[in-house]
Design an enzyme around this catalytic site. Structure first.
Site: not given
Length: 838
Positions: A101, A98, A33, A718, A520, A722, A30
């Site tokens: 560069c 090098c 915003c 995992d 964990d 987590d 809108c």
């Protein structure tokens, strides 16, 4: 009516001298915003005006200076709650020699409006550019680099391993080999003629008798060919760099070899232009300088090629064809023609072409190239298979679920390449030094020339020239530029071979400083699913028969404990009977009629309600409680029949992994939602240093933040719950067998799921940082020590001068030393339990 550039569909950047930029903005709905975004952008320092168009979802930003600094604008938009879409593009860069560069290319890329960050890797010859989407196109980036004197072209995002880049490096190595041979063939006669005469008077007289006045012209001709043909690469890059006022390594070679050649040419063809007694030739110096530097670059290119062998091997794992069932018949098709849903046939010994799910048949598959684990994995209907793995003696068919760039193998290659292209924080120091290194060397050479000309003994002009050339030639920014990226390339490649993926290259450095590892429990330390750990039967009952009755009753339950009992019966091959009158009472247990017998399984409170005494198992129950396991009781026909315990069992790799972590001097903390008594029992059994128990899923981040007060923290997990903790930790390590969300939140991924990979990652990090430190020490110490020697600082006291030829040899070997030292990481081995502290 003439439309504005924004309305006309500008490609994204318009402006006088880059001071105006058009940015896409996402999330606006809108007018309020739009005003909020305008206000946020206008508040950024350096922004003169901001005009946001809600319809096109773009902002026109005018900067007060000639340069447009986009990064603060993007951050301001994000703080306002909106998004500037960002993309990452990769390019192959030609002509870099090098560290100077690298610094120059990064500078010109960063100056392109819309670029947020640019990182160039000398070892891989690639540039990674993070830029605003739809604002920067590849052509503008390529043009900026070409204006700086280098070549650049986009790399295919979908191509795993970038075979094009590998082929390009191979071609460069072959060209260097050809030039080295030609240069050596032409240089040897010049060197022998000139230096042989200095060493042996008789040789000098023979040369003069044979060649006479043709001696110096012959050396001129041979040296000119060396400089023009094999040495052309230095002049093609070095001369434009000098003209732009941005000298690089090639420019140093041009100045050194060119000065020696021009001075010698004047002495040969117009000696009268030189002061009396200074007409000497140094053709051999010019030719040897070019030849030795070419030799060094050839050896360096070969060694750099070996640093990328891990990616090359990964790319080579995928077969070129696959056998697919279409219209009821087997057809061999190119790997690019395999589509999701195709049924693929795999024969014994074949390599699996794409990711998929087994439909029919069974076999054992060697997945070591993906996970690092040597033991083949059993595959049957419903099992997942991944591209690049090798089938054993069986055969099966599977349905393709991921193909092309979506396969796990392709993702691994991209992760490894991204990590190899990363720039560690330690590289910042190198960048600052190398930005001024070559200009400083040129200044030092000029100062050397003037000092020798003013204060040196006769022939002062010749000595001034020789020492200035030595200063130009011995300087080696190449070694400084290669010190970090070569070690990263080899280390991340070796990690991939061990089943460890560094999704973010800077994790290599971050791990070195970690002192606390938070783990964990469920799925990380343990298998992630409960198993039947204890089963004791009362007198008068048969163990297998009782287990069959219990499993038959529990088969109707979906509780994890019930499923563990059912699995235990299946593992013994017991046949279950139908259960009748099944009922489950939460908090107590279950009951059912199996084969005409009443079976009850549950906690002690269920037995009390049934009037069954559990006293006969009091000692056993106490032992289980001490071990953190909750006992369950079984009654058959109202009589106590047995006691069982179900627990999430420890992974076989866990004890060795924890021992290795302790051996590395790390503090291990277990984070779990289990009650404290159970958690502490597990911690005692495993030798874990500290326990964070009864932690709710959302509380893991708080634990990580609390642990960080004492230093850097790595979190290993995992599960989906987590992911926030993995992201919050200084280094997040995800078990590869876990969820995609956890893996995407991590810095390091363990593909095999074995916890030993955590210790391996730490040990490799320490080995890599030691290797980088060795490389940087050599690169800096070499230049600091030998540039003054080349300038003649030892001459007043010891009469020692450094020949330009020796300087060229030392410079060439400096880069080779750095790359060779990095290659030692290929021999890195995972730590064992008794690993010594580093």
């Amino acid at each position: 009516m003439k439309r504005s550039p924004d309305e006309a569909g500008s490609p994204g950047v318009a402006a006088a001298e880059g001071a105006t930029v058009f940015l896409p903005i996402e999330g606006m709905t809108c007018a309020s915003c739009m005003r909020r975004v305008e206000k946020a952008i206008s508040g950024v320092s350096g922004v003169a005006a901001a005009d946001v168009n809600l319809a096109t979802e773009r902002a026109r930003i005018a900067f007060s200076g000639r340069q447009a600094d986009i990064a603060p604008v993007v951050a301001a938009v994000a703080r306002a709650g909106y998004t500037v879409p960002v993309e990452t593009s990769r390019f192959a860069v030609d002509g870099m020699t090098c560290a100077s560069c690298v610094a120059r290319i990064e500078k010109v890329l960063s100056a392109v409006p819309g670029v947020l960050a640019a990182s160039v890797n000398l070892a891989t010859g690639e540039a990674t550019v993070r830029h605003v989407a739809r604002t920067v196109d590849a052509a503008s980036l390529v043009a900026a680099v070409e204006r700086a004197g280098y070549g650049m072209r986009p790399l295919d995002k979908a191509a795993a391993g970038n075979a094009e880049a590998i082929d390009r490096r191979d071609a460069e190595t072959r060209a260097l080999r050809r030039d080295v041979i030609l240069a050596a063939v032409l240089t040897v006669p010049v060197f022998v003629i000139e230096m042989g005469g200095h060493i042996f008077d008789s040789f000098h007289h023979r040369v003069m008798a044979l060649l006479g006045d043709l001696n110096w012209p012959l050396q001129f001709a041979l040296t000119a060919v060396v400089l023009v043909v094999p040495g052309r690469r230095f002049f093609a890059k070095g001369v434009p760099a000098l003209l732009r006022g941005a000298p690089d390594m090639n420019a140093l070679v041009v100045l050194g070899a060119g000065a020696a050649f021009l001075y010698s040419s004047v002495a040969t063809f117009a000696p009268g232009l030189l002061p009396a007694g200074t007409a000497y030739v140094y053709f051999e110096a010019a030719a040897v300088i070019v030849t030795l530097i070419l030799v060094g670059r050839y050896l360096e290119a070969r060694a750099k090629g070996r640093t990328g062998e891990a990616v090359r091997r990964l790319v080579g794992l995928q077969p070129r064809t696959a056998r697919v069932l279409r219209n009821g018949a087997e057809r061999e098709v190119a790997i690019g023609d395999v589509a999701v849903g195709d049924v693929v046939v795999v024969r014994p010994g074949e390599r699996i072409a794409v990711d998929g799910e087994v439909l029919d048949g069974s076999s054992f598959v060697d997945e070591s190239m993906i996970t690092g684990e040597p033991i083949p994995v059993a595959k049957a209907a419903g099992a997942e298979v991944v591209a690049g793995t090798v089938n054993g003696t069986g055969s099966f068919t599977f349905r393709a679920t991921k193909v092309g760039a979506a396969t796990l193998l392709a993702q691994i290659v991209r992760m490894v390449e991204a990590a190899q292209g990363a720039k560690l924080p330690i590289q910042g120091l190198v960048d600052k030094v190398t930005a001024w290194f070559v200009p400083a060397v040129v200044a030092a050479a000029v100062a050397t020339f003037l000092a020798w000309l003013a204060f040196g003994p006769e022939p002062a002009l010749s000595l001034a020239l020789v020492n200035a050339v030595a200063v130009l030639i011995i300087a080696c920014p190449c070694a400084m530029g290669l010190a970090t990226p070569t070690s990263i390339m080899v280390a991340t490649g070796r990690a991939a071979e061990l089943g460890i993926l560094f999704r973010k290259g800077d994790a290599l450095q971050s791990l070195r400083g970690v002192r606390t590892v938070a783990l964990d429990k469920t799925g990380t330390l343990t298998q992630g699913r409960p198993s039947l750990t204890d089963f004791v039967v009362a007198d008068g009952f048969d163990e297998d028969e009782l287990l069959r009755l219990l499993a038959s009753a529990e088969a109707r339950s979906e509780h994890p404990i019930a499923q563990a009992v059912v699995r235990a019966a299946a593992e013994r091959g017991l046949e279950l009977a139908p259960a009748q009158s099944f009922s489950a009472d939460p908090g107590f247990g279950v009951s059912a009629v199996v084969a005409g017998r009443r079976v009850e399984v549950g906690a002690d409170r269920l037995m009390q309600r049934l009037g069954v005494s559990v006293a006969p198992f009091a000692e056993e129950a106490a032992r289980l409680a001490d071990e953190g396991r909750t006992p369950l009781y079984a009654a058959v026909d109202g009589r106590l029949a047995g006691i069982v315990a179900v627990a999430d069992t420890i992974k076989p790799s866990t004890p060795a992994a924890l021992a290795a972590l302790h051996g590395l001097g790390l503090t291990v903390v277990m984070v779990t939602g289990d009650n404290r008594r159970t958690a502490e029992a597990v911690a005692r059994r495993l030798g874990i240093d500290a326990v964070e128990a009864e932690v709710l899923p959302g509380g893991k981040v708080e634990v990580v933040e609390r642990l960080r007060r004492a230093g850097l923290v790595a979190f290993v997990g995992d599960g989906i719950n987590d992911a926030p903790a993995l992201a919050a930790a200084d280094v997040g390590i995800a078990i590869g067998t876990g969820t995609d969300v956890a893996i995407e939140s991590a810095d390091v991924v363990l593909m095999s799921g074995a916890l030993t990979g955590v210790a391996t990652a730490f040990a490799l990090s320490r080995a890599t940082m030691r290797n980088i430190a060795e490389n940087l020490f050599w690169a800096f110490a070499y230049n600091v020590a030998l540039i003054p020697v080349a300038a003649g600082v030892l001459y007043p006291a010891f009469g020692i001068l450094l020949s330009p030829m020796l300087a060229a040899g030392a410079m060439a070997l400096s880069s080779v030393f750095v790359v060779t030292n990095a290659l030692r990481l290929r021999r890195f081995s995972p730590p064992r339990e008794a690993i010594a502290r580093s």
